[in-house]
Design an enzyme around this catalytic site. Structure first.
Site, PDB file in Angstrom:
ATOM      1  CE1 TYR A   1      14.323 -70.877  62.844  1.00 20.63           C
ATOM      2  CE2 TYR A   1      16.459 -70.842  63.939  1.00 20.63           C
ATOM      3  CZ  TYR A   1      15.192 -70.315  63.761  1.00 20.63           C
ATOM      4  OH  TYR A   1      14.806 -69.220  64.496  1.00 20.63           O
TER       5      TYR A   1
ATOM      6  CG  ASN B   1       8.246 -68.763  72.511  1.00 19.68           C
ATOM      7  OD1 ASN B   1       8.504 -68.629  71.317  1.00 19.68           O
ATOM      8  ND2 ASN B   1       8.151 -69.946  73.082  1.00 19.68           N
TER       9      ASN B   1
ATOM     10  CG  ASN C   1      -3.506 -71.304  69.282  1.00 18.43           C
ATOM     11  OD1 ASN C   1      -3.172 -70.673  68.284  1.00 18.43           O
ATOM     12  ND2 ASN C   1      -3.775 -72.596  69.244  1.00 18.43           N
ATOM     13  CB  SER C   2       1.909 -69.580  68.982  1.00 19.45           C
ATOM     14  OG  SER C   2       2.025 -68.162  68.940  1.00 19.45           O
TER      15      SER C   2
ATOM     16  CB  VAL D   1       5.231 -65.717  70.032  1.00 21.07           C
ATOM     17  CG1 VAL D   1       5.290 -64.224  69.689  1.00 21.07           C
ATOM     18  CG2 VAL D   1       6.639 -66.284  70.072  1.00 21.07           C
TER      19      VAL D   1
ATOM     20  NE  ARG E   1      -3.780 -75.126  62.583  1.00 23.48           N
ATOM     21  CZ  ARG E   1      -3.742 -76.395  62.993  1.00 23.48           C
ATOM     22  NH1 ARG E   1      -4.577 -77.286  62.479  1.00 23.48           N
ATOM     23  NH2 ARG E   1      -2.877 -76.768  63.916  1.00 23.48           N
TER      24      ARG E   1
ATOM     25  NE  ARG F   1      -4.666 -75.846  66.872  1.00 24.63           N
ATOM     26  CZ  ARG F   1      -3.423 -76.139  67.209  1.00 24.63           C
ATOM     27  NH1 ARG F   1      -3.166 -77.318  67.741  1.00 24.63           N
ATOM     28  NH2 ARG F   1      -2.446 -75.287  67.025  1.00 24.63           N
TER      29      ARG F   1
ATOM     30  CE1 TYR G   1       5.865 -65.339  66.302  1.00 27.30           C
ATOM     31  CE2 TYR G   1       4.704 -63.483  65.324  1.00 27.30           C
ATOM     32  CZ  TYR G   1       4.702 -64.595  66.129  1.00 27.30           C
ATOM     33  OH  TYR G   1       3.545 -64.978  66.772  1.00 27.30           O
TER      34      TYR G   1
ATOM     35  CE  LYS H   1       7.263 -73.711  74.348  1.00 30.95           C
ATOM     36  NZ  LYS H   1       7.867 -73.394  73.056  1.00 30.95           N
TER      37      LYS H   1
END
Length: 385
Positions: free
Chosen positions: A87, A168, A194-195, A197, A217, A219, A291, A379
């Protein structure tokens, strides 16, 4: 028929670590009122290189400084990438018992516990967030310059929302306001819905009467109808899995829904072929804002989109936004986000302050990091003291 989940249907190269600044602490091997930090000395797998280290209490702050105690500090995907060395950000450095170590964490809620004699407009008990990136928020008590924090509004924020406000929700808000002038009835297209952000985008857009088409996605072992229902409750207009993109009827439906207001903003944090397929749903003069790249696959865009639809593809990094805006603008952003009263992200608090030894605390931390690597859906927020 394409699979659709809506309210009506099933309701890099590894970089060598360089420090940003240095602090010096002595250590305490066993817990006994000491402070703690999550540290590392070399890049690698976080579940292998991160460890918990205790250090002694700090002296009173200098005249223009304050002592702060971090109440909660999240572990964000970018924090993991910093530890891995992939990063473009430099971690904070501390000097502990003759050893240079790096402290993880870019975001967190801190409370002022002591104020320097020359500090104005800040008081003991105030909630603050860092005005600088990569200060090492995975720690308990820290001494910082008073100018390096931003005071949060006194009301309207829970502890969890305050700890997660600077990355976020700020990213979501700014992407919805910086690129396209969106009005009530307009549409936004996004992946990774579903993140953290993505969920903030849904809520902020819904507050303004803006519609969202959201992709997630598929799952294995997850109830996708339940996920769609949860996102719909947040304000999502439509929710799909990427499987829907192979059905040609999807484009017809989207064209019908957006006939009066073609999609002019798409938010991308995934990349790869599915994102390319999503761009076919955009109208003319649209902005594609990237992003993130969670799929770790390149994003290829057809030249025809640029020629015939005048597509504009851009990137967004919240850290750059903070660098380019004044302190007053950053404080106003915090107030705006607090006033929105967004729903707390689904979370787990990992309290490492009560473990007797640093070794026990490290073991608990690494266990959670391993779960996160395997796709843990919550989180995780650290409490270190």
């Amino acid at each position: 028929m394409f699979r659709r989940c809506t309210a009506r249907c099933a309701r890099s190269l590894h970089a060598k670590i360089q420090p940003t600044y240095t602090e010096s602490f002595s250590t305490s091997a066993v817990r006994g009122g000491a402070n703690r930090a999550v540290i590392f000395t070399a890049n690698g797998n976080p579940a292998e290189v991160l460890r918990v280290q205790s250090y002694d209490p700090l002296p009173p702050p200098s005249p223009n400084a304050i002592n702060i105690r971090f109440r909660l500090s999240p572990i964000n995907p970018s924090d993991i990438n910093v530890v891995q060395g992939v990063y473009p950000a430099k971690p904070a450095q501390l000097h502990i018992s003759g050893e240079d170590v790096f402290v993880g964490g870019n975001e967190g809620l801190a409370e002022i516990v002591e104020v320097g004699s020359a500090v104005k407009n800040l008081e003991k008990g105030d909630w603050v967030v860092s005005a600088k990136a990569q200060v090492g928020t995975w720690s308990s008590l820290r001494a910082v310059h008073a100018e390096d924090v931003i005071k949060l509004p006194a009301e309207g924020l829970s502890e969890v929302n305050a700890a997660t406000i600077t990355v976020n929700p700020a990213t979501a808000y700014n992407m919805l306001h910086e690129f396209v002038n969106l009005n009530e009835g307009d549409w936004v297209l996004q992946n990774g819905a579903n993140s953290a952000v993505g969920q903030a985008v849904i809520q902020i857009a819904a507050r303004k009467g803006i519609n969202t088409i959201n992709f997630v996605r598929q799952r294995r072992g997850h109830d996708m109808d339940l996920l769609a229902s949860q996102l719909t409750q947040l304000g999502a207009t439509h929710v799909f899995t990427y499987d829907a993109l192979v059905d040609k009827s999807l484009a017809k439906h989207v064209k019908q829904w957006t006939s009066n207001s073609p999609i002019r903003l798409m938010l991308n944090c995934v990349g790869g072929p599915n994102t390319t397929a999503m761009t076919r749903l955009l109208g003319e003069n649209a902005h594609l804002v990237s992003y993130g790249a969670m799929s770790k696959k390149p994003l290829s865009l057809p030249t025809s989109l640029f020629i015939f639809k005048n597509l504009c593809a851009q990137g967004f990094w919240q850290s750059t936004w903070y660098k380019r805006h004044t302190r007053q603008e950053r404080e106003q952003l915090m107030k705006t986000l607090a006033d929105l009263k967004l729903k707390e992200p689904e979370h787990e608090i990992l309290d490492l302050s009560e473990e007797h030894s640093d070794e026990e605390a490290t073991q608990r931390l690494r266990s959670v990091l391993t779960k996160m690597e395997e796709g843990y859906g919550k989180k995780v927020l650290l409490r270190l003291g």
